[in-house]
Enzyme design. Structure first.
Site, PDB file in Angstrom:
ATOM      1  CE  LYS A 292      -7.312  -0.912   6.546  1.00 16.88           C
ATOM      2  NZ  LYS A 292      -7.780  -0.244   5.360  1.00 16.88           N
TER       3      LYS A 292
ATOM      4  CB  CYS B 279      -3.627   3.344  -1.508  1.00 12.75           C
ATOM      5  SG  CYS B 279      -4.878   4.571  -1.180  1.00 12.75           S
TER       6      CYS B 279
ATOM      7  CG  ASP C 284       0.598  -2.723   6.775  1.00  9.03           C
ATOM      8  OD1 ASP C 284      -0.321  -2.862   7.594  1.00  9.03           O
ATOM      9  OD2 ASP C 284       0.512  -2.002   5.762  1.00  9.03           O
TER      10      ASP C 284
ATOM     11  CG  HIS D  43      -1.851   0.990   1.478  1.00 11.68           C
ATOM     12  ND1 HIS D  43      -1.559   2.254   1.920  1.00 11.68           N
ATOM     13  CD2 HIS D  43      -3.191   0.958   1.294  1.00 11.68           C
ATOM     14  CE1 HIS D  43      -2.678   2.952   2.007  1.00 11.68           C
ATOM     15  NE2 HIS D  43      -3.684   2.191   1.634  1.00 11.68           N
TER      16      HIS D  43
ATOM     17  CD  GLN E 149      -6.640  -4.577   3.765  1.00 14.72           C
ATOM     18  OE1 GLN E 149      -7.565  -5.369   3.886  1.00 14.72           O
ATOM     19  NE2 GLN E 149      -6.837  -3.284   3.584  1.00 14.72           N
TER      20      GLN E 149
END
Ligand code: 7TS
Length: 404
Positions: free
Chosen positions: A224, A362, A198, A121, A201
């Site tokens: 999220k 993104c 990261d 991203h 997600q």
């Protein structure tokens, strides 16, 4: 087991109509919806014990401080951090990444190397580019293949004694690929590099154990994971958090201030300058409790059934191509229909009550790899249904007839 009727009744937003049609919310990778219990948690804080934390002797301040620190412990347990002060409460993934990227300015020198992946991203690309500009370090990229998977043999070739930091997302937001992060972490640490994963997600779909992974830094956003916006975590191993300088100066992050010299607070407060999103952090704790009560095994099994069902149905539409076909995927499907711009599909199916994201998500380098301007992205959550997928298919067939 997922009790879908019960779950859906807990999400007030799902009861509404959009453009006269029942809402079908398939933009979960952008942000998840919130159960009533999370909304109530925010309302309850502002209604009954709103006060600033860590500074008042009065009852409300102590109550707010306790609730805030209890949420930190819930997050510590959820991600299995060794110490509660290894969980820094931030404004979200982007903020967490910038704390690390800015902090590493003091630790890198010209010629050092940072590795990111082709699946990132923008928030995982730009802060590292800025870090390279500040320090003279060099950015290297792990390439991807046609299926949307990282090429680990190429990654092995990039690693060397010069590698100081490796940065990879757990799951690609644009394609849903689940990256083999344990392997990626082990390979980086073998050459002495630190690794930041990261989890923006992955955190709503996969329960992550930071100690089992041995990862140096892990970041995620509450919004999220059924929690509110503007809240997230930075997990860091104690030794790394002690090495990094503070990101922002201000109240709460100091031990002693004089005009001659200021000393910084201990972890975690060194990284928590100013008044935080107190209600948001408390509600994040509530969201974590909610998801754990459902059970991540149940969530992932059900979402995978949705993914398999939707993939099969979508591929029956002539001219439809799915981008990202790894066997290891979360319930994200990026696709295009030949001859139609993704934006046009998004606009038409919105009129039918269906929310998807269109564009480059993104993650422009991924779109460049496939030589496309963007995709339509349908991303599912545990409160979605097979019937909603049928509505998506119907809507796409309608859109195709209108646009071709
Ligand atoms: N990293 C990944 C992998 C993401 O998917 C996102 C947001 C971020 C970082 C940034 O998170 P934030 O909470 O700080 O904004 N991804 C998306 C998306 O796919 N659609 O909207 C936001």
């Amino acid at each position: 087991m997922i009790d879908i009727q019960k779950i859906r009744s807990e999400f007030p937003i799902l009861k509404q109509k959009v453009n006269g049609k029942p809402l079908v919310y398939f933009d979960n990778a952008a942000t998840s919806q919130k159960p009533q219990i999370v909304i109530d948690s925010i309302v309850n804080y502002y209604t009954t014990f709103n006060a600033n934390i860590h500074r008042g002797v009065h009852t409300l301040s102590q109550k707010a401080t306790n609730a805030f620190e209890e949420a930190r412990v819930k997050l510590q347990k959820h991600f299995n951090a060794k110490k509660n002060y290894e969980i820094i409460l931030t404004a979200g993934t982007t903020h967490s990444i910038n704390i690390v990227a800015t902090g590493f300015t003091a630790l890198l020198k010209k010629g050092d190397e940072i590795i990111v992946s082709a699946l990132e991203h923008h928030s995982n690309i730009v802060p590292w580019q800025m870090l390279c500009e500040r320090t003279g370090a060099v950015l290297k990229v792990i390439p991807m293949n046609e299926e949307g998977e990282l090429q680990l043999d190429k990654y092995a070739e990039l690693l060397s004694k010069k590698t100081k930091l490796v940065f990879v997302n757990h799951v690609s937001n644009a394609l849903g690929t689940i990256n083999p992060i344990k392997k990626i972490i082990d390979m980086a640490q073998a050459v002495g590099a630190a690794v930041l994963i990261d989890g923006a997600q992955s955190s709503a779909h996969i329960k992550t154990d930071v100690q089992a992974l041995g990862v140096d830094f892990y970041v995620a956003s509450a919004h999220k994971m059924c929690g509110p916006t503007g809240v997230g975590i930075l997990y860091g191993k104690e030794k790394w958090l002690n090495k990094l300088p503070p990101y922002q100066g201000g109240g709460e992050m100091i031990k002693q201030v004089t005009f001659e010299k200021t000393t910084y607070a201990d972890l975690p407060y060194k990284f928590e300058a100013g008044t935080p999103n107190i209600a948001g952090v408390i509600a994040f704790g509530t969201a974590i409790d909610y998801m754990n009560a459902l059970g991540f095994d149940n969530i992932v099994t059900y979402e995978d059934e949705l993914l398999q069902y939707a993939t099969k149905k979508l591929l029956q539409i002539e001219g439809l191509k799915i981008y990202g076909t790894s066997k290891n995927k979360t319930a994200v499907i990026s696709f295009n229909i030949e001859g139609i711009h993704p934006y046009d599909i998004g606009v038409i199916i919105d009129k039918l009550g269906i929310a998807v994201r269109t564009g480059h998500h993104c993650a422009q380098p991924i779109m460049d790899f496939y030589k496309i301007p963007g995709t339509v992205r349908a991303s599912f959550a545990f409160y979605n249904t097979f019937e909603e997928i049928d509505l998506l298919i119907e809507a796409l067939i309608k859109a195709k007839t209108m646009l071709l």
